[in-house]
Design a protein around this motif. Structure first.
Motif, PDB file in Angstrom:
ATOM      1  N   ILE A 132      -0.107   1.401   4.638  1.00  0.00           N
ATOM      2  CA  ILE A 132      -1.399   1.361   5.333  1.00  0.00           C
ATOM      3  C   ILE A 132      -2.232   2.618   5.095  1.00  0.00           C
ATOM      4  N   ALA A 133      -1.726   3.524   4.241  1.00  0.00           N
ATOM      5  CA  ALA A 133      -2.497   4.722   3.899  1.00  0.00           C
ATOM      6  C   ALA A 133      -3.682   4.351   3.015  1.00  0.00           C
ATOM      7  N   GLU A 134      -4.754   5.113   3.124  1.00  0.00           N
ATOM      8  CA  GLU A 134      -5.873   4.931   2.209  1.00  0.00           C
ATOM      9  C   GLU A 134      -5.389   5.256   0.801  1.00  0.00           C
ATOM     10  N   PRO A 135      -5.680   4.391  -0.198  1.00  0.00           N
ATOM     11  CA  PRO A 135      -5.148   4.597  -1.547  1.00  0.00           C
ATOM     12  C   PRO A 135      -5.418   5.981  -2.115  1.00  0.00           C
ATOM     13  N   GLY A 136      -6.597   6.550  -1.871  1.00  0.00           N
ATOM     14  CA  GLY A 136      -6.916   7.867  -2.395  1.00  0.00           C
ATOM     15  C   GLY A 136      -6.301   9.002  -1.617  1.00  0.00           C
ATOM     16  N   ARG A 137      -5.633   8.686  -0.498  1.00  0.00           N
ATOM     17  CA  ARG A 137      -5.029   9.731   0.337  1.00  0.00           C
ATOM     18  C   ARG A 137      -3.542   9.483   0.552  1.00  0.00           C
ATOM     19  N   ARG A 138      -2.922   8.801  -0.373  1.00  0.00           N
ATOM     20  CA  ARG A 138      -1.492   8.532  -0.219  1.00  0.00           C
ATOM     21  C   ARG A 138      -0.677   9.822  -0.244  1.00  0.00           C
ATOM     22  N   GLY A 139      -1.037  10.735  -1.148  1.00  0.00           N
ATOM     23  CA  GLY A 139      -0.320  12.008  -1.189  1.00  0.00           C
ATOM     24  C   GLY A 139      -0.465  12.769   0.112  1.00  0.00           C
ATOM     25  N   ALA A 140      -1.685  12.830   0.639  1.00  0.00           N
ATOM     26  CA  ALA A 140      -1.925  13.526   1.906  1.00  0.00           C
ATOM     27  C   ALA A 140      -1.204  12.837   3.056  1.00  0.00           C
ATOM     28  N   THR A 141      -1.179  11.506   3.035  1.00  0.00           N
ATOM     29  CA  THR A 141      -0.495  10.753   4.095  1.00  0.00           C
ATOM     30  C   THR A 141       1.007  11.014   4.053  1.00  0.00           C
ATOM     31  N   ILE A 142       1.585  10.982   2.860  1.00  0.00           N
ATOM     32  CA  ILE A 142       3.012  11.261   2.714  1.00  0.00           C
ATOM     33  C   ILE A 142       3.312  12.693   3.147  1.00  0.00           C
ATOM     34  N   ALA A 143       2.370  13.613   2.859  1.00  0.00           N
ATOM     35  CA  ALA A 143       2.565  15.009   3.260  1.00  0.00           C
ATOM     36  C   ALA A 143       2.625  15.148   4.777  1.00  0.00           C
ATOM     37  N   VAL A 144       1.686  14.531   5.485  1.00  0.00           N
ATOM     38  CA  VAL A 144       1.676  14.592   6.948  1.00  0.00           C
ATOM     39  C   VAL A 144       2.915  13.904   7.514  1.00  0.00           C
ATOM     40  N   HIS A 145       3.259  12.752   6.945  1.00  0.00           N
ATOM     41  CA  HIS A 145       4.444  12.000   7.376  1.00  0.00           C
ATOM     42  C   HIS A 145       5.692  12.875   7.265  1.00  0.00           C
ATOM     43  N   SER A 146       5.803  13.594   6.156  1.00  0.00           N
ATOM     44  CA  SER A 146       6.975  14.433   5.935  1.00  0.00           C
ATOM     45  C   SER A 146       6.944  15.700   6.774  1.00  0.00           C
ATOM     46  N   LEU A 147       5.758  16.319   6.860  1.00  0.00           N
ATOM     47  CA  LEU A 147       5.629  17.561   7.633  1.00  0.00           C
ATOM     48  C   LEU A 147       6.063  17.352   9.078  1.00  0.00           C
ATOM     49  N   ILE A 148       5.483  16.353   9.726  1.00  0.00           N
ATOM     50  CA  ILE A 148       5.807  16.103  11.135  1.00  0.00           C
ATOM     51  C   ILE A 148       7.210  15.541  11.280  1.00  0.00           C
ATOM     52  N   GLY A 149       7.576  14.638  10.381  1.00  0.00           N
ATOM     53  CA  GLY A 149       8.896  14.032  10.473  1.00  0.00           C
ATOM     54  C   GLY A 149      10.007  15.052  10.317  1.00  0.00           C
ATOM     55  N   PHE A 150       9.921  15.896   9.285  1.00  0.00           N
ATOM     56  CA  PHE A 150      11.006  16.828   9.025  1.00  0.00           C
ATOM     57  C   PHE A 150      10.960  18.057   9.924  1.00  0.00           C
ATOM     58  N   THR A 151       9.857  18.247  10.641  1.00  0.00           N
ATOM     59  CA  THR A 151       9.879  19.225  11.722  1.00  0.00           C
ATOM     60  C   THR A 151      10.905  18.777  12.765  1.00  0.00           C
ATOM     61  N   GLY A 152      10.944  17.485  13.007  1.00  0.00           N
ATOM     62  CA  GLY A 152      11.992  16.929  13.866  1.00  0.00           C
ATOM     63  C   GLY A 152      13.365  17.152  13.272  1.00  0.00           C
ATOM     64  N   GLY A 153      13.468  17.067  11.929  1.00  0.00           N
ATOM     65  CA  GLY A 153      14.737  17.307  11.258  1.00  0.00           C
ATOM     66  C   GLY A 153      15.226  18.729  11.421  1.00  0.00           C
ATOM     67  N   PHE A 154      14.304  19.670  11.563  1.00  0.00           N
ATOM     68  CA  PHE A 154      14.670  21.064  11.826  1.00  0.00           C
ATOM     69  C   PHE A 154      15.057  21.270  13.281  1.00  0.00           C
TER      70      PHE A 154
END
Length: 401
Positions: free
Chosen positions: A328-350
């Motif tokens: 559901i990410a905007e096609p031109g912002r897939r990298g940015a979406t994956i970045a936010v997804h990972s940043l917030i998600g893996f903060t939980g991992g820490f």
């Protein structure tokens, strides 16, 4: 098909060092004289390194080929593992090297997903994404098994050296096995590289992102402390289990069960209501977390069965959450979406492994009550994920239509 197989194999190779420390946590705790809180710091700092590096490394894939980012990340992972193998040990050394390894993971895991998305299309793409994200669990299982066996035979330094060589092999595999074709870069949305405001404004995407935070809090707390927990449960046993049922072996089987559950859950989510599937799975694993720590006194085979079930439940929504955010990410912002997804998600991992260690130290790590409370705290945070998805279910359903 070739890029999918290449990236899945490379992911498994780079994952060998990710869970080497948790696999050997009882050894490091004894040899380095670590408290539970210090062990939690070293286990969790890996994912803090990931969270710090992933916004830049993943968002950059909107501008340059993700293949180049992946190769850089694999090099960092290799250097981290070689540092463990060659440098004097201790809390601060372990902390620094695990931080570097986390940055390496940031350069491989989600950039690898971006490389796959850039090089695949059609109705099978969703399945390929699920296979790639599920390969994280395969890499976890190989990490626990290979590191545990090698460390038992030749010591933990050799095990880390092997992990470093595996990361270098992944670097070569991606360098030689992926084409230079990057169609997604041509459609990138203009704007500042690290401008994540459009992603944060997308309520549907953020539903999956926040649920992923709760998921990774639980997942990495479990994987960081699983071997130590099973070792604690065996401390008073009259007989020790066979090598196939040792704590590191059970961590291996748990990761394989998690991989199968992740693929199954991704398929189930793609055929129905994705948000509802993820919410039900997250609620089930959170409920299991509330009780698993108190099961330490049970006969070891019963505890192993409960741990395998719990590991599978934790992973059911993993690939489905990531796939949902990507789709559901905007096609031109897939990298940015994956970045936010990972940043917030893996903060939980820490935070998850660290919070687990803090609770364990506060309650006394030599008591069943302490392990029960530590796992229960994990379950309380994990339960927030299903709640978030449920409150946004109508928005998510509309986006997937």
């Amino acid at each position: 098909m070739r890029p999918v197989l290449t990236l899945c194999l490379a992911e498994v190779l780079t994952m060998l060092g990710v869970f080497a420390f948790p696999a050997l946590l009882p050894t490091f705790s004894a040899e380095w004289g670590l408290t539970a809180t210090q062990a939690g710091w070293i286990a969790g700092i890996h994912f803090a390194g990931y969270a710090v590096a992933v916004p830049v490394l993943t968002a950059t894939t909107d501008r340059i080929d993700a293949k180049r980012i992946y190769m850089f990340g694999a090099l960092l992972a290799a250097l981290s593992c070689m540092g463990f193998a060659l440098l004097p040990g201790g809390f601060w050394t372990g902390l620094a090297l695990r931080l570097m390894g986390g940055a390496g993971l940031a350069g491989t895991y989600m950039p690898g997903l971006r490389a796959l998305v850039d090089r695949t299309s059609g109705p099978r793409q969703t399945a390929w994404i699920s296979w790639y994200t599920a390969s994280f669990s395969l890499g976890t299982s190989v990490s626990f098994l290979a590191v545990g066996v090698v460390a038992e035979l030749w010591g933990w330094r050799v095990a880390y050296g092997m992990s470093g060589l595996a990361a270098l092999a992944a670097l070569g595999l991606v360098g030689l096995g992926l084409s230079k074709e990057t169609p997604a870069q041509a459609s990138a949305t203009p704007g500042a590289l690290l401008d994540f405001r459009p992603v944060f404004a997308n309520r549907a995407v953020m539903g999956y992102v926040l649920a992923y935070f709760a998921h990774t809090w639980e997942l990495f707390a479990l994987r960081s402390w699983q071997v130590a927990f099973l070792t604690f449960a065996l401390a008073g046993a009259a007989t020790q289990p066979s090598v196939w049922a040792s704590p590191t072996a059970i961590a291996t089987w748990s990761a394989l069960a998690a991989m199968a559950a992740s693929i199954w859950g991704a398929g189930l989510a793609s055929r129905g209501d994705r948000a509802r599937t993820c919410a039900v799975a997250g609620a089930a694993s959170a409920a299991m977390a509330l009780v698993i720590g108190f099961m330490a006194p049970l006969p070891y085979p019963w505890l192993v069965a409960a741990m395998l079930l719990y590991s599978a439940l934790v992973q059911v929504d993993s690939a489905a959450l990531t796939t949902g955010a990507v789709l559901i990410a905007e096609p031109g912002r897939r990298g940015a979406t994956i970045a936010v997804h990972s940043l917030i998600g893996f903060t939980g991992g820490f935070l998850g492994p660290l919070a687990f260690g803090l609770v364990l130290d506060a309650a006394g790590p030599d008591r069943t009550l302490a392990w029960g409370l530590a796992f229960a705290c994990v379950g309380l945070v994990a339960g927030l994920g299903p709640l978030i998805l449920w409150t946004r279910r109508h928005i998510l359903a509309t986006k997937h239509d």
